[in-house]
Write an enzyme that holds these catalytic residues in place. Structure first.
Site, PDB file in Angstrom:
ATOM      1  N   GLY A  11       0.808  -1.137   0.093  1.00 37.68           N
ATOM      2  CA  GLY A  11      -0.030   0.053   0.067  1.00 37.68           C
ATOM      3  C   GLY A  11       0.676   1.171   0.032  1.00 37.68           C
ATOM      4  O   GLY A  11       0.303   2.226  -0.255  1.00 37.68           O
ATOM      5  N   PRO A  15      10.117   5.539  -4.467  1.00 38.16           N
ATOM      6  CA  PRO A  15      10.486   6.049  -5.474  1.00 38.16           C
ATOM      7  C   PRO A  15      11.269   5.408  -6.382  1.00 38.16           C
ATOM      8  O   PRO A  15      12.206   4.400  -6.021  1.00 38.16           O
ATOM      9  CB  PRO A  15      11.431   7.342  -4.699  1.00 38.16           C
ATOM     10  N   LEU A  17      13.853   5.912  -8.514  1.00 43.04           N
ATOM     11  CA  LEU A  17      15.396   6.233  -8.693  1.00 43.04           C
ATOM     12  C   LEU A  17      15.765   6.183  -7.385  1.00 43.04           C
ATOM     13  O   LEU A  17      15.308   7.160  -6.456  1.00 43.04           O
ATOM     14  CB  LEU A  17      15.383   7.418  -9.523  1.00 43.04           C
ATOM     15  N   GLY A  18      16.786   5.532  -6.977  1.00 40.39           N
ATOM     16  CA  GLY A  18      17.482   5.630  -5.532  1.00 40.39           C
ATOM     17  C   GLY A  18      18.962   5.510  -5.667  1.00 40.39           C
ATOM     18  O   GLY A  18      19.500   5.417  -6.814  1.00 40.39           O
ATOM     19  N   LEU A  19      19.599   6.080  -4.584  1.00 39.16           N
ATOM     20  CA  LEU A  19      20.986   5.927  -4.426  1.00 39.16           C
ATOM     21  C   LEU A  19      21.634   4.860  -3.687  1.00 39.16           C
ATOM     22  O   LEU A  19      20.987   4.936  -2.493  1.00 39.16           O
ATOM     23  CB  LEU A  19      21.217   7.397  -3.805  1.00 39.16           C
ATOM     24  N   GLY A  20      22.374   4.259  -4.274  1.00 38.12           N
ATOM     25  CA  GLY A  20      23.065   3.231  -3.540  1.00 38.12           C
ATOM     26  C   GLY A  20      24.243   3.531  -2.718  1.00 38.12           C
ATOM     27  O   GLY A  20      24.782   4.696  -3.109  1.00 38.12           O
ATOM     28  N   ASP A  46      19.642   3.262  -0.266  1.00 39.77           N
ATOM     29  CA  ASP A  46      19.734   1.712  -0.303  1.00 39.77           C
ATOM     30  C   ASP A  46      21.105   1.225   0.441  1.00 39.77           C
ATOM     31  O   ASP A  46      22.263   2.146   0.001  1.00 39.77           O
ATOM     32  CB  ASP A  46      19.876   1.009  -1.780  1.00 39.77           C
ATOM     33  N   TYR A  51      27.642  -3.935   3.785  1.00 39.53           N
ATOM     34  CA  TYR A  51      28.404  -2.762   3.108  1.00 39.53           C
ATOM     35  C   TYR A  51      29.353  -2.257   4.386  1.00 39.53           C
ATOM     36  O   TYR A  51      30.321  -1.423   3.726  1.00 39.53           O
ATOM     37  CB  TYR A  51      27.675  -1.507   2.556  1.00 39.53           C
ATOM     38  N   LYS A  79      19.542  -4.209   4.748  1.00 36.87           N
ATOM     39  CA  LYS A  79      19.443  -5.712   4.183  1.00 36.87           C
ATOM     40  C   LYS A  79      20.103  -6.556   5.054  1.00 36.87           C
ATOM     41  O   LYS A  79      21.150  -6.271   6.027  1.00 36.87           O
ATOM     42  CB  LYS A  79      20.465  -6.041   2.905  1.00 36.87           C
ATOM     43  N   HIS A 112      19.853 -10.420   1.958  1.00 41.01           N
ATOM     44  CA  HIS A 112      20.847  -9.934   1.136  1.00 41.01           C
ATOM     45  C   HIS A 112      21.127 -10.877  -0.011  1.00 41.01           C
ATOM     46  O   HIS A 112      21.286 -10.448  -1.217  1.00 41.01           O
ATOM     47  CB  HIS A 112      22.071  -9.436   1.716  1.00 41.01           C
TER      48      HIS A 112
END
Ligand code: A2P
Length: 312
Positions: A11, A15, A17-20, A46, A51, A79, A112
């Site tokens: 629901g 967006p 387009l995302g930034l990693g 993200d 990371y 993740k 992940h």
């Protein structure tokens, strides 16, 4: 730019387009990424425990929340690390991520990889913990959503057989499946599967991760592909913008990643032009099932999603 969203089966909206943040380990680079990214309209970020930069990411993000953006206006993904698949580890893992990111909840929490492993510089626990299956882990992730620690759950780096099992054995359908997707790995099968099941797909490495550390000299470079460059010339856009727009027009969400201010801005300028049907066919025809991220260190794992013989 942040007005372009896709509906999730929960629901809410994500967006497009995302930034990693993978590989962005220095505070100055994270500052550039968030300062310029937010200015350019990115609202989707993200992250991942594997990371190893969530603490720094949280510091930078925290400078923005309540200042340049409100928490409700941004979409934050993290993740579950491969070493925390044992059901007892899930809640401590997400709580650590929330603490590092300085957030009360995530918008999306993804498994992940569908394999419990002790590598990627993660702490090793009792080997017994590696026996847990991705289905059990996913079932335990459902409780995290029910407790409000995350608004949605999903999985990365998987295949349609594994998704079939999740859909038949779990209660909460994944909201998002995150996969490597670009013209050399077009992933039609899993994309169609997810569309049929009301699951949003997020494309990572849309430029083919040109700087991945294990890249072989002879591997093809999508940003330099003749066809991609020709389409770029036709639209007076960069090759990167063509690759991002290709994902957008496939109705995917797509993660871009750069520590260069001009490229962060350039990558946000993909909503003011459209590829035509011929461009889309030409890009789809570049497919060669070339996978940059195949986790070759775990190929003997029974649940490795991309082993030879598995039809994704
Ligand atoms: P840099 O940070 O120096 O810009 P992918 O999204 O496929 O994983 O690729 C990310 C890589 O592509 C990053 O290393 C980034 O390097 C580079 N990159 C990002 N945007 C662009 C762009 N617009 N043009 C060329 N390279 C880019």
């Amino acid at each position: 730019m942040n007005k372009y969203t896709l509906p999730l089966n929960t629901g809410s909206e994500i967006p497009q387009l995302g930034l990693g943040t993978w590989g962005v380990d220095k505070i100055d680079d994270l500052e550039k990424l968030f300062n310029i990214g937010i200015q350019c309209g990115y609202r989707h970020f993200d992250s991942a425990s594997m990371y190893h930069n969530e603490g720094l990411t949280g510091k930078v993000l925290n400078q923005h929340i309540g200042n340049t953006v409100s928490r409700e206006d941004i979409f934050v993904t993290s993740k579950l690390a491969n070493n925390a698949h044992a059901t007892k580890r899930l809640k401590p893992a997400i709580i650590q991520t929330l603490k590092d990111l300085q957030l009360d909840y995530l918008d999306l929490y993804l498994m992940h990889w569908p394999m419990a492993t002790f590598d990627h510089g993660m702490q090793a626990y009792d080997l017994e913990e590696l026996k847990v299956s991705y289905v059990e882990t996913y079932q335990a992730m459902e409780a995290l959503q029910q407790e409000g620690l995350t608004k949605a759950i999903g999985i990365c780096n998987t295949n349609t057989q594994q998704l079939n099992r999740l859909l038949s054995e779990c209660n909460i359908k994944p909201a998002v499946v995150q996969m490597e997707i670009h013209p050399y790995l077009t992933q039609e099968k899993i994309i169609n599967y997810c569309k049929d099941h009301d699951i949003v797909i997020t494309a990572y490495s849309p430029l083919g991760a040109p700087h991945r550390p294990w890249r072989k000299e002879e591997s093809p470079v999508i940003l330099e592909d003749k066809i991609v460059k020709k389409i770029a010339g036709k639209h007076q856009k960069s090759a990167a913008q063509i690759l991002l727009r290709f994902a957008i027009q496939r109705e995917l969400t797509v993660l871009t990643r750069s520590v260069n201010p001009d490229r962060i801005k350039q990558n946000s300028e993909v909503f003011d032009f459209a590829l035509d049907a011929d461009d889309m066919v030409s890009l789809l025809n570049l497919n060669r099932n070339f996978r940059g991220m195949n986790y070759s260190g775990a190929l003997d794992h029974p649940d490795h999603p991309f082993r030879e013989g598995i039809d994704n």
